[in-house]
Write a protein that holds these residues in place. Structure first.
Motif, short mmCIF file in Angstrom:
data_model
loop_
_atom_site.label_atom_id
_atom_site.label_comp_id
_atom_site.label_asym_id
_atom_site.label_seq_id
_atom_site.Cartn_x
_atom_site.Cartn_y
_atom_site.Cartn_z
N THR A 55 1.33 -1.87 4.95
CA THR A 55 0.27 -0.88 4.95
C THR A 55 0.55 0.14 6.05
N ARG B 144 8.02 11.03 3.24
CA ARG B 144 7.57 9.90 2.43
C ARG B 144 8.72 9.05 1.90
N PHE C 132 1.18 4.75 6.96
CA PHE C 132 1.18 6.17 6.61
C PHE C 132 2.63 6.60 6.39
N SER D 86 0.85 -1.18 0.00
CA SER D 86 0.00 0.00 0.00
C SER D 86 0.89 1.24 0.00
N CYS D 87 1.41 1.63 1.14
CA CYS D 87 2.14 2.90 1.23
C CYS D 87 3.46 2.92 0.47
N VAL E 193 3.55 2.06 10.37
CA VAL E 193 3.43 1.09 9.29
C VAL E 193 3.34 -0.32 9.87
N TYR F 54 -3.47 0.36 -3.01
CA TYR F 54 -3.43 1.62 -2.29
C TYR F 54 -4.77 1.99 -1.66
N ARG G 10 9.52 5.25 3.05
CA ARG G 10 9.44 4.13 2.11
C ARG G 10 10.73 3.31 2.11
#
Length: 167
Positions: free
Chosen positions: A110, A148, A112, A36-37, A125, A63, A152
Motif C-alpha cells: 500500500t 507510477r 503512493f 493497492s498501489c 510504500v 485500491y 510499481r
C-alpha cells in the motif's frame, strides 16, 4: 520465464518471480497478495510462469479504503486513524489475506506510486508479509518521485525479495 509479460519485465524481476515460484513449489507454500498501489501487478506476474503458477492461491486488489475493509477485514477505524498508506494498514492487509485465503504466505503493498495528496510523500510504500502461524514483518520504502510505472516495478522487486527471503 514469464509467458505474457516477458518482453516488458526487466530481467532481474523475471529472475525474482521465477525464484519465488520455484521456492514456493519446492516448499509447497501457497501464495496470496493484497495490493493497492500496484493494482494486481504482483498477482499477474505470479501467475505468468507455466508449471509454477499453481502455488498462487489468490490475489486481492484493494485500491479503495472500502475494499480494504470489505475484502480483507481491515478495520475502517484503523484506516481513518492511521491512514491507508501506513504500517498498521499494510500489516492488517497481509494478515487479512492470510485469514481470508488458504495461503501460507501473503504480501501486502500500500502506498503512493504516483502523485500523492497534500502532505503525503510520492513514492512512499509500505510492505507487509504475513506467514500463517508466524509473525508479520513490515518494510517501508521511499522510492521518491520516479513515476507510477517505475515505482510499481520497484514495488515488485521489494515484494518479491521479501517473499524469497521468507521462503
Amino acid at each position: 520465464m514469464t509467458e505474457t509479460l516477458s518482453d516488458s519485465l526487466p530481467c532481474d524481476v523475471e529472475v525474482l518471480v521465477e525464484g519465488v515460484l520455484k521456492a514456493a513449489c519446492d516448499h509447497r507454500v501457497a501464495l496470496a497478495t493484497a495490493e493497492s498501489c500496484t493494482g494486481g501487478l504482483l498477482a499477474s506476474v505470479l501467475t505468468d510462469v507455466e508449471g509454477c503458477s499453481h502455488v498462487f492461491e489468490r490475489g486481492f486488489v484493494v485500491y479503495t479504503d472500502a475494499a480494504k475493509s470489505d475484502l480483507l477485514g481491515v478495520p475502517a477505524d484503523l484506516i481513518a486513524t492511521e491512514g491507508a498508506v501506513s504500517e498498521a494498514v499494510a500489516r492488517a492487509m497481509a494478515e487479512g489475506a492470510i485469514t481470508r485465503s488458504e495461503a501460507g504466505l501473503a504480501v501486502a503493498i500500500t502506498g503512493f506510486a504516483g502523485a500523492a495528496g497534500p502532505g503525503e510523500e510520492e513514492g512512499r510504500v509500505h510492505f507487509a508479509l504475513a506467514r500463517r502461524g508466524g509473525e508479520t514483518v513490515h518494510v517501508l520504502r521511499r522510492f521518491g518521485e520516479i513515476g507510477r510505472g517505475p515505482c510499481r516495478l520497484a514495488c515488485l522487486r521489494q515484494a518479491l525479495t521479501m517473499m524469497a527471503a521468507a521462503l
